[in-house]
Write an enzyme that holds these catalytic residues in place. Structure first.
Site, PDB file in Angstrom:
ATOM      1  N   GLU A  44      29.260 -43.220  -4.897  1.00 44.02           N
ATOM      2  CA  GLU A  44      29.276 -44.514  -4.199  1.00 44.02           C
ATOM      3  C   GLU A  44      27.989 -45.293  -4.493  1.00 44.02           C
ATOM      4  OE1 GLU A  44      30.354 -46.063   0.320  1.00 44.02           O
ATOM      5  OE2 GLU A  44      29.443 -44.091   0.054  1.00 44.02           O
ATOM      6  N   LYS A 118      36.551 -50.980  -0.826  1.00 42.49           N
ATOM      7  CA  LYS A 118      36.621 -50.056   0.304  1.00 42.49           C
ATOM      8  C   LYS A 118      37.195 -50.751   1.541  1.00 42.49           C
ATOM      9  CE  LYS A 118      33.412 -46.925   2.744  1.00 42.49           C
ATOM     10  NZ  LYS A 118      32.003 -46.428   2.682  1.00 42.49           N
ATOM     11  N   CYS A 155      34.538 -43.045   0.018  1.00 37.78           N
ATOM     12  CA  CYS A 155      33.790 -42.413   1.089  1.00 37.78           C
ATOM     13  C   CYS A 155      34.539 -42.388   2.419  1.00 37.78           C
ATOM     14  CB  CYS A 155      32.420 -43.081   1.228  1.00 37.78           C
ATOM     15  SG  CYS A 155      31.235 -42.082   2.182  1.00 37.78           S
TER      16      CYS A 155
END
Length: 280
Positions: A44, A118, A155
């Protein structure tokens, strides 16, 4: 039918500056290519520290456009050089006030295929991401690459099963999950959630975590990155919990069809009964 893809991932320590961090990942990618890898993914916001341990406006400096920013352009050159598909997670700026936690996907010939943003943005101690990022608004793309159909989930997304499933419905064979997670928060979940997602959705998952302690907080990123197959089994060993590591593994995509025939989870879905799942 056997269809083996040699895939790679990198878990890395922060070097202290963007230039050396990118250069280090370029060398890892070249080494992966020398080992025969055809696809690689990074962690990330790979070209920066995990600055979300604090809430300070100075960290907007890490943001850049996608795909026209310097990092993605450089990774496109790297993909052409190595002949590898590359998953490139960066801090994206789309315009004034529009920032996203993003991963660009680049094909083996250097062509930019698109981006994933994300969806789920945490805001808890040590992970102050809502200060920086808007929630993703680009859907759940799965990219047709030189190695097959590749998706991305970033994540904190991994805690939400809906996106894993949508990537499967969109045809993913391999999903990269670049992350930054530390020992005290969710380490016991790390080797539970992604294997469970691989089983439930019957594809391969590449779980990538940072490693080490960085300058903007005391989060102890514990590495232990891995590949997991559609049966929920690790492909080879899990990476170190303390040291930087390049992981290269052979993934037999033929196993996906075998598992889907055996377990038939997609056949037995009941979308007609799931309306309540999307009610506020």
């Amino acid at each position: 039918m056997t269809h083996v893809v040699r895939a790679a991932l990198v878990q890395a320590t922060w070097t202290g500056d963007t230039e050396s961090m990118i250069a280090k990942h370029e060398e890892h990618a070249r080494e992966a290519a020398r080992q025969g890898a055809k696809v690689i993914g990074f962690q990330e916001v790979f070209n920066a520290p995990y600055f979300c341990q604090v809430q300070e406006p100075e960290h907007y400096r890490w943001a850049e456009p996608v795909p026209d920013g310097p990092t993605v352009r450089r990774m496109r050159d790297l993909a052409r050089e190595t002949g590898m598909v590359i998953v490139v997670p960066v801090f994206e700026v789309e315009g004034e006030g529009f920032y996203y936690n993003t991963a660009a996907v680049i094909d083996a010939d250097g062509s930019y295929l698109g981006k994933y943003r994300k969806h789920h943005i945490p805001q808890v101690k040590g992970f102050w991401e809502k200060y920086y990022f808007r929630p993703g608004n680009a859907g759940w793309p799965v990219f047709d690459t030189a190695v097959g159909r590749v998706g991305v989930y970033i994540c904190y997304d991994r805690h939400f099963p809906e996106g894993w499933r949508q990537l499967g419905l969109n045809g993913a064979q391999l999903v990269y999950n670049p992350s930054a997670t530390h020992r005290g928060l969710s380490s016991y979940l790390w080797q539970l959630e992604q294997p469970a997602a691989a089983v439930a959705n019957e594809y391969f998952v590449a779980a990538i975590n940072r490693v080490g302690i960085e300058e903007y907080g005391d989060n102890d990123f514990y590495g232990t990155s891995y590949f997991v197959d559609p049966r929920g089994q690790f492909v080879g060993d899990v990476a170190s919990d303390k040291a930087e590591e390049l992981v290269v593994r052979d993934l037999d995509f033929g196993l996906i069809e075998q598992v889907r025939q055996q377990w038939a989870f997609y056949r037995d879905r009941r979308p007609d009964a799931y309306d309540g799942l999307v009610q506020p």
